[in-house]
Design a protein around this motif. Structure first.
Motif, short mmCIF file in Angstrom:
data_model
loop_
_atom_site.label_atom_id
_atom_site.label_comp_id
_atom_site.label_asym_id
_atom_site.label_seq_id
_atom_site.Cartn_x
_atom_site.Cartn_y
_atom_site.Cartn_z
N SER A 277 -42.70 30.09 -0.04
CA SER A 277 -43.88 29.72 -0.82
C SER A 277 -43.49 29.05 -2.13
O SER A 277 -44.11 28.06 -2.54
CB SER A 277 -44.73 30.96 -1.10
OG SER A 277 -45.21 31.54 0.09
N ALA A 278 -42.47 29.59 -2.79
CA ALA A 278 -42.03 29.00 -4.05
C ALA A 278 -41.51 27.59 -3.85
O ALA A 278 -41.77 26.69 -4.66
CB ALA A 278 -40.95 29.89 -4.69
N GLY A 279 -40.78 27.37 -2.75
CA GLY A 279 -40.22 26.04 -2.50
C GLY A 279 -41.27 24.99 -2.23
O GLY A 279 -41.24 23.90 -2.82
N ILE A 280 -42.22 25.29 -1.34
CA ILE A 280 -43.23 24.27 -1.00
C ILE A 280 -44.20 24.06 -2.15
O ILE A 280 -44.68 22.94 -2.38
CB ILE A 280 -43.97 24.68 0.29
CG1 ILE A 280 -44.73 23.49 0.86
CG2 ILE A 280 -44.90 25.85 0.05
CD1 ILE A 280 -43.85 22.41 1.40
N SER A 281 -44.50 25.10 -2.92
CA SER A 281 -45.39 24.94 -4.07
C SER A 281 -44.72 24.13 -5.17
O SER A 281 -45.37 23.35 -5.86
CB SER A 281 -45.83 26.31 -4.60
OG SER A 281 -44.72 27.03 -5.11
N ALA A 307 -48.26 38.76 0.83
CA ALA A 307 -49.10 37.74 0.18
C ALA A 307 -48.93 37.77 -1.33
O ALA A 307 -48.85 36.72 -1.98
CB ALA A 307 -50.57 37.97 0.56
N TRP A 308 -48.86 38.97 -1.92
CA TRP A 308 -48.68 39.07 -3.37
C TRP A 308 -47.33 38.52 -3.78
O TRP A 308 -47.22 37.82 -4.79
CB TRP A 308 -48.84 40.52 -3.82
CG TRP A 308 -50.24 40.87 -4.17
CD1 TRP A 308 -51.09 41.68 -3.48
CD2 TRP A 308 -50.98 40.40 -5.31
NE1 TRP A 308 -52.31 41.75 -4.10
CE2 TRP A 308 -52.28 40.98 -5.24
CE3 TRP A 308 -50.68 39.56 -6.37
CZ2 TRP A 308 -53.25 40.74 -6.19
CZ3 TRP A 308 -51.66 39.32 -7.33
CH2 TRP A 308 -52.92 39.90 -7.23
N ARG A 309 -46.29 38.84 -3.04
CA ARG A 309 -44.97 38.32 -3.37
C ARG A 309 -44.96 36.79 -3.30
O ARG A 309 -44.42 36.12 -4.18
CB ARG A 309 -43.92 38.88 -2.42
CG ARG A 309 -43.72 40.37 -2.53
CD ARG A 309 -42.40 40.78 -1.89
NE ARG A 309 -42.35 42.20 -1.62
CZ ARG A 309 -42.19 43.13 -2.54
NH1 ARG A 309 -42.10 42.78 -3.80
NH2 ARG A 309 -42.15 44.41 -2.20
N CYS A 310 -45.56 36.25 -2.26
CA CYS A 310 -45.61 34.80 -2.11
C CYS A 310 -46.40 34.15 -3.24
O CYS A 310 -46.00 33.11 -3.78
CB CYS A 310 -46.22 34.43 -0.76
SG CYS A 310 -45.20 34.86 0.67
N PHE A 311 -47.52 34.77 -3.60
CA PHE A 311 -48.35 34.18 -4.66
C PHE A 311 -47.64 34.22 -6.01
O PHE A 311 -47.69 33.23 -6.77
CB PHE A 311 -49.68 34.94 -4.73
CG PHE A 311 -50.64 34.37 -5.74
CD1 PHE A 311 -51.23 33.14 -5.52
CD2 PHE A 311 -50.93 35.05 -6.90
CE1 PHE A 311 -52.11 32.60 -6.44
CE2 PHE A 311 -51.81 34.53 -7.82
CZ PHE A 311 -52.40 33.30 -7.60
N ILE A 312 -46.99 35.32 -6.32
CA ILE A 312 -46.28 35.42 -7.60
C ILE A 312 -45.15 34.40 -7.66
O ILE A 312 -44.98 33.69 -8.66
CB ILE A 312 -45.74 36.85 -7.79
CG1 ILE A 312 -46.90 37.83 -8.00
CG2 ILE A 312 -44.79 36.92 -8.98
CD1 ILE A 312 -46.47 39.28 -8.01
#
Length: 909
Positions: A277-281, A307-312
């Motif tokens: 998630s961090a990479g694509i964002s 989901a929370w880990r990905c969002f953070i």
């Protein structure tokens, strides 16, 4: 789980495991006779994995957590609660998540800075040169860059080739890909992406950023540093090897153990998901889109915690980019504002928008078809020089076509306002104050070209004077560029250099959409037609046709372009392009990549329909073998040498009921008696002893990694289970438990298949296989498996529905599923490969169908009956009866040259 003639390459990840341990059967022993041997892992970890196509190994699950471990955790929680919680695990996991987002954002900033600086320098070198000299300089500089990048891939980090998204998806689905997330792969991925994008190859940084984020999360999770040992002077020398993959010894006290309790496969999977998630964002400047991409495309296991880990992580990566680069826009492909579209405009232009999106879907499907056809002529991975020459050849094509068509068909146009200040636009045989539109599209930065195409239609770039239009790119140049760029994209996909397909797909769609929008504006000058809008929607359509994404793609495009006003058009483009592309070429880029890999088996969320017509007995593999609760060391070594399985069932010595289900029952011979019987001269006695040793009522499961630790520590006993050569110590038991639980974190982190080879056993020097080795008298040495085995393995009955077995297997994150009869006797095993083979063929399939389960007499019997041909085909998935029978008789099969890795599970067992 071990069974004759069957291997599971792709087990699943899962959750924590609960085990129990009893010391009642192990009284305090006399002083020790055998000392732990020098670690066999110190040499194994130095093994270099060659780029031979070895791809998929199974992930391990958490080994035992014994009573001492739980007592220690209980004592912690009964103490005073601190600011960071009882144990600090939650804080540690949060720090890992936060660090993943920040570091991934820093990688994105540096990648953008380095790529921009190199591209600007290269364009400055070729400026004001003749077209032939410019062509040679462009090719030379690009060849040096891509040669260095490809050499890094071929000779140092083979797993860093390509975008890496497909392999990360396979990893998160449960496949262990050797060296996919190691530090060397991270560095090679970053440098290779910088070189590929700077050389103007039809590749982008978005896909590699997904892989980079996953690598960052993995490196942080598996970090091992001894900076605190040896004083201040040794800090700099010791920290240099913090990310090294080489182990040193088995003494865990010399290593930091902060993350020992939180590095299970399930936790590691969550951190890798956050890295995705961090990479694509970071690539799109779209934190919400990054979370949705991780959920829709990458992750096979999803929860609120994930989901929370990905969002953070996604939010922090985007915030880091904004903090480090003040000039960065909130959307990475944000464009100059276009005029708003009214409802009447949407309705009037709806047919044209559908045609635009449908054509974009055709372009995406054509790209997937071309790249699959070109796989036939690709150089094999072991031909390093040819792989490097392939990339150099692509640079030659880009330089040649860009310069030739820029010279032959490019149009000179005056610089629009702001282009010269931004440094965009190549003069290339044009007068001062003008630029060559076609050469600019071929040779300039793809990122800036996309933004300019999205902005076509703005009042500053398109003037309406009667019927005269002056767009920044001519209609003919756009048509020619889109045609040629499709071919270059197809050639570039699959080369041995890091690079993604998001940016090229967007550029291809933007060029087609802008071309179509300019034609419509020429035909209908009174309509509110903006070519930039058609470029945005066509770019979205090509992405949908290439990747077959839906929800995440819509959010990524809207966030990345900041075009919330055009949301309805983006949704329409995704739907139409997906529908058109699916009917032309049903496989997306991820599915076709998995087809090419061949030995990665992706299980779908829902069981295929044919599984509802089968039972577990019909799809299971038979011939399961294992150990008794107290097993001779010689037999353990023999089994570990003759099999490549990584999990073994443990059978009880006593049977409460007889074979027919009577209540009287009886007792099987003791292990000591069976061993003596096996050493007799009678072949029948030997056969009976072997059968008795490998059958019985299921008691539990023991892993190969646990057995390696027990053998290395010389954790021996006699035939009655009394310890030999060791004193009982609570600390030693805790260390033993820690070694078992963190085995693959410490020693075979990135190449777990090595543990299933003979090399670790050779290093133990127990059975004298190699001349000059130190051997022991193993005739009276045993290992008691009862304190360490998993006493609650998950099983199903053989008459259970195969669809039910699929759901249990996937939902609980299993690696193998034992099939038992009414007396709890193991009659077979179901692994991921068995489920994959039973699913048969279909448009939904993501990879080649696995081999049939071995030694399955039921399937072979049905295949041999001519009157049940339909059922035979149903069970066999199209494979020939002779081939299956031959495979069953041979009892073995090869998987790209490597053995079966850890067959376990990381869920409740």
């Amino acid at each position: 789980m071990a069974h004759q003639g069957h291997e599971d390459e792709t087990p699943m990840l899962g959750r924590s495991v609960t085990f129990t341990r009893s010391h009642a059967a192990n009284p305090r022993p006399p002083p020790g006779q055998y000392q732990p041997a020098t670690s066999f892992l110190s040499k194994v970890l130095g093994t270099k994995v060659a780029a031979t196509g070895r791809v998929s190994e199974s992930l391990d699950y958490e080994p035992i957590q014994n009573k001492l471990f739980y007592d220690r955790m209980k004592s912690r929680k009964e103490g005073k609660k601190k600011l960071y919680g009882y144990t600090g695990h939650t804080l540690a996991k949060m720090l890992v998540t936060v660090s993943t987002g920040i570091i991934t954002g820093l990688f994105a900033v540096f990648l953008s800075k380095f790529t921009g600086a190199i591209t600007e320098w290269k364009l400055g070198v070729i400026e004001d040169k003749s077209w032939f000299v410019s062509f040679l300089l462009f090719w030379l500089i690009g060849s040096v860059l891509v040669s260095a990048a490809t050499a890094l891939v071929q000779y140092w980090a083979p797993a860093s080739a390509g975008a890496g998204v497909t392999l990360v998806m396979a990893y998160l689905n449960g496949n262990h890909v050797p060296n996919l997330l190691r530090f060397e792969t991270l560095i090679s991925k970053f440098l290779g992406t910088v070189c590929a994008v700077s050389a103007a190859l039809p590749m982008g940084p978005e896909g590699p950023m997904v892989h980079i984020g996953a690598c960052v999360a993995s490196c942080i999770t598996y970090i091992e540093c001894k900076c605190m040992d040896g004083g201040i002077f040794s800090i700099f020398t010791n920290c240099f090897s913090c990310f090294s993959r080489r182990g040193h010894d088995f003494n865990l006290k010399e290593k930091m153990k902060i993350l020992d309790e939180i590095v299970s496969d399930s936790d590691h999977r969550e951190f890798v998901s956050a890295g995705v998630s961090a990479g694509i964002s970071a690539a799109f400047g779209a934190p919400v889109g990054g979370v949705l991409f991780s959920m829709e495309e990458a992750c096979s296991f999803w929860s609120r915690k994930t989901a929370w880990r990905c969002f953070i992580a996604a939010t922090l990566s985007t915030f880091t980019i904004q903090l480090m680069n003040r000039s960065a826009q909130h959307g990475m492909i944000a464009f100059t504002g276009l005029r708003a579209m009214e409802n009447k405009d949407w309705l009037m232009q709806l047919p044209f928008l559908i045609i635009n999106s449908g054509m974009a879907g055709l372009l995406g499907a054509a790209f997937n078809s071309f790249r699959m056809w070109l796989w036939k002529v690709r150089a094999v991975k072991t031909r390093h020089v040819l792989r490097i020459l392939e990339v150099i050849g692509l640079v030659f094509l880009v330089s040649l076509l860009g310069h030739f068509f820029g010279w032959a068909a490019g149009m000179c146009k005056p610089f629009p306002e702001g282009w010269q200040e931004e440094g965009y636009g190549l003069r290339f045989n044009c007068e001062e104050g003008q630029y060559n539109d076609l050469a600019t599209m071929f040779l300039s930065s793809q990122h800036h070209t996309i933004i300019k195409l999205f902005s076509v239609g703005h009042d500053d770039t398109v003037d309406v004077e009667e019927d005269k239009y002056t767009p920044p790119f001519s209609i003919g140049s756009l048509a020619l560029f889109a045609t040629i760029y499709l071919g270059l994209m197809s050639v570039g996909a699959g080369l041995a250099i890091p690079g993604g397909l998001f940016m090229p797909s967007i550029l291809l769609g933007a060029s087609w959409g802008c071309f179509w929008g300019l034609i419509l504006r020429l035909w209908l000058p009174a309509w509110n037609i903006m070519p930039g809008l058609y470029a945005i929607l066509a770019a979205t359509g090509v992405l949908a046709g290439v990747f077959r994404s839906a929800i995440s793609l819509v959010v990524l495009v809207v966030e990345g372009t900041r075009g919330i006003d055009y949301l309805i058009g983006v949704i329409l483009a995704v739907i139409v392009a997906n529908w058109v592309a699916h009917h032309i070429h049903h496989d997306g880029v991820y599915e076709s990549e998995l087809e090419r890999i061949g030995n990665v088996y992706m299980l779908r969320d829902e069981p295929p329909h044919r599984l509802f017509t089968l039972t577990a007995e019909a799809i299971m593999a038979t011939g399961v073998v294992g150990f008794r609760t107290i097993t001779p060391v010689s037999r353990i070594l023999e089994m570990m040498r003759t099999t490549t399985h990584n999990g073994f069932p443990v059978f009880a010595d006593e049977e409460p009921e007889d074979e027919d289900g009577g209540g009287g029952g009886g007792e099987l011979p003791s292990t000591k008696a069976l061993v003596g019987l096996a050493h007799s001269s009678s072949a029948a006695d030997i056969s009976n002893a072997e059968k008795a040793l490998t059958s019985g009522r299921l008691e539990g499961v023991i892993l190969r990694s646990q057995l390696l630790v027990l053998l290395q520590r010389r954790h021996f006993c006699d035939a009655d289970g009394r310890p030999i050569g060791r004193d009982y110590s609570e600390q030693q038991e805790l260390d033993l438990e820690t070694e078992m639980r963190t085995f693959f974190r410490r020693y075979f982190t990135h190449a777990r298949y090595i543990s299933a080879t003979a090399q670790p056993l050779d290093e133990l020097k127990l059975d004298g296989v190699h001349a000059g080795s130190t051997t022991l008298d193993l005739s009276n040495l045993y290992i008691d498996l009862r304190p360490y085995m998993n006493r609650s393995p998950l099983t199903i009955r053989k008459d259970c529905s195969a669809a039910r077995a699929h759901q249990v297997f996937l939902n609980l994150g299993l690696r193998h599923l034992l099939v038992v009869d009414a007396h709890n006797h193991v009659v077979g095993i179901i692994t991921r490969k068995d489920l994959d083979h039973a699913a048969g063929h279909g448009w939904w399939r993501m990879s080649h169908m696995a081999e049939p389960p071995q030694n399955n007499k039921f399937m072979k019997h049905l295949r041999g009956i001519g009157s049940v041909g339909f059922l035979s085909r149903l069970l066999g998935g199209g494979a020939s009866s002779s081939a299956v029978a031959s495979a069953g008789e041979n009892g073995a099969h090869a998987e790209n040259g490597h053995g079966d890795p850890e067959q376990g599970r990381s869920g409740h067992h």
